[in-house]
Design an enzyme around this catalytic site. Structure first.
Site, mmCIF file in Angstrom:
data_model
loop_
_atom_site.group_PDB
_atom_site.id
_atom_site.type_symbol
_atom_site.label_atom_id
_atom_site.label_comp_id
_atom_site.label_asym_id
_atom_site.label_seq_id
_atom_site.Cartn_x
_atom_site.Cartn_y
_atom_site.Cartn_z
ATOM 1 N N LYS A 225 0.928 -1.157 -0.519
ATOM 2 C CA LYS A 225 0.059 -0.502 -0.096
ATOM 3 C C LYS A 225 0.793 1.221 0.047
ATOM 4 O O LYS A 225 1.497 1.746 0.924
ATOM 5 C CB LYS A 225 -1.274 0.132 0.887
ATOM 6 C CG LYS A 225 -1.861 1.319 1.715
ATOM 7 C CD LYS A 225 -2.212 1.424 2.617
ATOM 8 C CE LYS A 225 -2.984 2.931 3.122
ATOM 9 N NZ LYS A 225 -3.825 2.690 4.204
ATOM 10 N N ASP A 230 -1.953 10.694 3.089
ATOM 11 C CA ASP A 230 -3.788 10.257 3.685
ATOM 12 C C ASP A 230 -4.246 11.390 4.888
ATOM 13 O O ASP A 230 -4.256 11.575 5.925
ATOM 14 C CB ASP A 230 -3.929 9.092 4.324
ATOM 15 C CG ASP A 230 -5.411 8.270 4.380
ATOM 16 O OD1 ASP A 230 -6.823 9.006 3.674
ATOM 17 O OD2 ASP A 230 -5.951 7.729 5.343
ATOM 18 N N LYS A 237 -9.537 13.087 8.057
ATOM 19 C CA LYS A 237 -9.376 13.087 9.170
ATOM 20 C C LYS A 237 -9.416 14.198 10.274
ATOM 21 O O LYS A 237 -9.676 15.098 9.551
ATOM 22 C CB LYS A 237 -7.432 12.156 9.354
ATOM 23 C CG LYS A 237 -7.929 10.862 9.183
ATOM 24 C CD LYS A 237 -6.160 10.285 8.091
ATOM 25 C CE LYS A 237 -6.352 9.664 8.029
ATOM 26 N NZ LYS A 237 -6.613 8.627 8.804
ATOM 27 N N ASP A 248 1.655 6.179 5.471
ATOM 28 C CA ASP A 248 0.795 5.248 5.358
ATOM 29 C C ASP A 248 1.002 4.728 4.159
ATOM 30 O O ASP A 248 -0.044 3.934 3.930
ATOM 31 C CB ASP A 248 -0.901 6.391 5.494
ATOM 32 C CG ASP A 248 -2.211 5.225 5.033
ATOM 33 O OD1 ASP A 248 -1.755 4.312 5.792
ATOM 34 O OD2 ASP A 248 -2.549 5.824 4.652
ATOM 35 N N ASP A 307 -12.324 7.398 3.959
ATOM 36 C CA ASP A 307 -10.847 7.303 4.540
ATOM 37 C C ASP A 307 -10.228 5.362 4.839
ATOM 38 O O ASP A 307 -9.230 5.080 5.457
ATOM 39 C CB ASP A 307 -11.440 7.388 5.861
ATOM 40 C CG ASP A 307 -9.654 7.659 7.071
ATOM 41 O OD1 ASP A 307 -8.512 8.112 6.114
ATOM 42 O OD2 ASP A 307 -9.831 7.765 8.158
ATOM 43 N N GLU A 309 -9.030 4.649 2.455
ATOM 44 C CA GLU A 309 -8.663 4.213 1.187
ATOM 45 C C GLU A 309 -7.688 3.623 0.485
ATOM 46 O O GLU A 309 -7.322 2.976 -0.240
ATOM 47 C CB GLU A 309 -8.218 5.778 0.498
ATOM 48 C CG GLU A 309 -7.266 5.425 0.876
ATOM 49 C CD GLU A 309 -6.668 5.304 2.992
ATOM 50 O OE1 GLU A 309 -5.824 5.062 3.273
ATOM 51 O OE2 GLU A 309 -7.546 5.435 3.249
ATOM 52 N N ARG A 311 -7.614 0.438 1.295
ATOM 53 C CA ARG A 311 -8.564 -1.373 0.765
ATOM 54 C C ARG A 311 -8.236 -1.316 -0.960
ATOM 55 O O ARG A 311 -9.047 -1.828 -1.318
ATOM 56 C CB ARG A 311 -9.119 -1.799 1.685
ATOM 57 C CG ARG A 311 -10.433 -1.068 1.624
ATOM 58 C CD ARG A 311 -11.137 -1.527 2.681
ATOM 59 N NE ARG A 311 -10.425 -0.529 4.434
ATOM 60 C CZ ARG A 311 -11.330 -0.894 5.432
ATOM 61 N NH1 ARG A 311 -12.559 -1.713 5.520
ATOM 62 N NH2 ARG A 311 -10.946 -0.612 6.046
#
Length: 457
Positions: A225, A230, A237, A248, A307, A309, A311
């Site tokens: 990933k 993010d 967030k 991230d 959020d 995102e 996956r």
């Protein structure tokens, strides 16, 4: 790398004795009464995590005694590079019978400094080791340094293009093939969820691919990933939640480093490395809650929360990986806060659709002293991702079992016949600990490489 010095002659180095409470008395007795009184004055008796410098007749250090925990040989002395005075130290033959490679690797990890933006206060103390030991541990030390450097670099200098550049550089170093799909090419080549997550950034989303190895070799696919920052998207967030989101892309950093180890070791595999690299930003064209995206696998996904995102960028990469019918797919992701709530920051959450894969990974983790913890793919919880307009949602109303439902979402994009494991990893040290400086961290990397060596060698 400045973590050690390779030298055939350690005569100018201060002797370093790794001891414990059991061996302290016999060891210190050999240094005489003055040394015994000095240790007593410093209340030192071989306790783990403590050390004492013994002065010689001229007042200079004649030896260092360092308390060691035999159960944790890699990190027992890992605090010393930044606690001992600058200089050269050599492990003395009177030390505990510990593997020199373990000690040297821990020393290297404790000597790590991220110096791109801030000059270190001091240089780390150096450990004199022989060339054979250095050769043995250097690839792993360099891989862990690579993970830390990639994660510690702010998004300004580690955006999607720069992260893909790390894959390109790895390919060039090892003569591997490299290609990438950028921006609207993702739509043209049927990677819609990677594009959707990254389209709102001024830096185009992309998918980077490295391939190497013989066509008839077992095919290993590593997926990481690569969300370089993010914001949470439109489901933004909080400030606290966003503060460290440069990390991230920690899953991508792990996959890149593991691919480097595989290539360096020349494991007999056909390797594919896939890094979907995006920035989950906010703009007028950001993807929205309630949208339905048709994924590469043909499954329609309703966006419950922007959020969730990670996956989404992974599902297209996993579908592409599965199309190639490899021997094994391994993915890495800083996927859920729920995994940290369940297991804390030091235990990566392992999910696997084959017991033999999970058991082999756990065995390798025990052998490498690099912990993993298996979590269940409890399929009844997939109902938490039900959507009334699409095949499934990317998140749901319930906050229960968040790491499990995230893994179950990914599993929908892996055919039942395909061996696959997913690691939900924190990739971060919240505070300094021996061998684990604050900031980006490699977790499970040593375990995974040991597993791959056992599986393919």
């Amino acid at each position: 790398m400045n973590a050690w010095v390779i030298s055939a002659d350690a005569g100018d180095a201060t002797p370093l004795l790794a001891i414990d409470r059991e061996t302290f008395a016999a060891t210190i007795a050999a240094f005489g009464d003055a040394a015994q009184r000095w240790c007593a004055a410093n209340a030192f008796a071989g306790e783990p995590g403590r050390f004492v410098t013994l002065p010689g007749a001229d007042g200079a250090a004649c030896a260092v005694l360092a308390g060691c925990d035999r159960r944790d040989p890699i990190f027992s002395l890992a605090s010393l590079p930044v606690r001992l005075p600058e200089g050269r130290y050599a492990l003395d033959a009177r030390s505990l019978a510990l593997d020199a490679g373990d000690i040297a690797l821990g020393w290297a990890l404790g000597a790590y400094q991220f110096a791109r933006y801030k000059q270190p206060m001091r240089a780390p103390a150096q450990l004199v080791i022989d060339a054979a030991t250095a050769t043995r541990i250097a690839p792993m030390a360099e891989a862990i340094y690579r993970v830390r450097d990639l994660i510690n670099t702010p998004t300004e200098h580690m955006g999607p293009a720069e992260l893909a550049g790390a894959v390109r550089a790895l390919a060039e170093r090892h003569g591997a093939a490299y290609r990438e799909w950028v921006g609207d090419e993702l739509l043209a080549e049927n990677f819609p969820t990677i594009h959707a997550v990254g389209r709102a950034s001024h830096r185009a989303p992309r998918l980077a691919e490295l391939t190497h190895g013989a066509a008839d070799a077992p095919h290993l696919v590593l997926v990481g990933k690569g969300v370089c920052f993010d914001t949470g998207g439109l489901d933004i967030k909080t400030g606290d939640g966003m503060r460290w989101m440069k990390k991230d892309m920690g899953g991508a950093a792990h996959a890149i480093a593991l691919a480097g180890l595989v290539l360096e070791a020349k494991l007999p595999v056909r390797l594919t490395l896939l890094i979907p690299a995006v920035e989950n930003a906010i703009a007028g064209n950001a993807y929205r809650p309630g949208e339905v995206i048709t994924t590469r696998a043909g499954l329609n996904v309703e966006i419950d929360n922007t959020d969730a995102e990670g996956r989404l960028v992974l599902c297209d990469a996993l579908a592409y990986a599965a199309e190639q019918k490899p021997d094994l797919i391994l993915d890495f992701a800083t996927l859920t806060g729920a995994a940290r709530v369940a297991l804390g920051p030091e235990l990566p959450a392992l999910f696997a659709n084959r017991d033999e894969i999970a058991n082999a990974l756990l065995g390798a983790a025990d052998g490498a002293r690099d912990p993993l913890w298996r979590m269940p793919l409890w399929r009844p919880y997939l109902a938490m991702l039900d959507s009334y307009v699409a095949d499934l949602a990317n998140a749901g109303a319930s906050r229960h079992a968040g790491s499990i439902t995230a893994a179950l979402f990914l599993e929908r994009f892996v055919p039942e016949a395909q061996a696959w494991a997913h690691l939900d990893v924190y990739s971060w040290n919240d505070a300094d600990k021996p061998g684990h400086p604050r900031g980006g961290e490699a977790q499970g990397l040593r375990a995974y490489f040991a597993f791959l060596q056992q599986r393919y060698r």
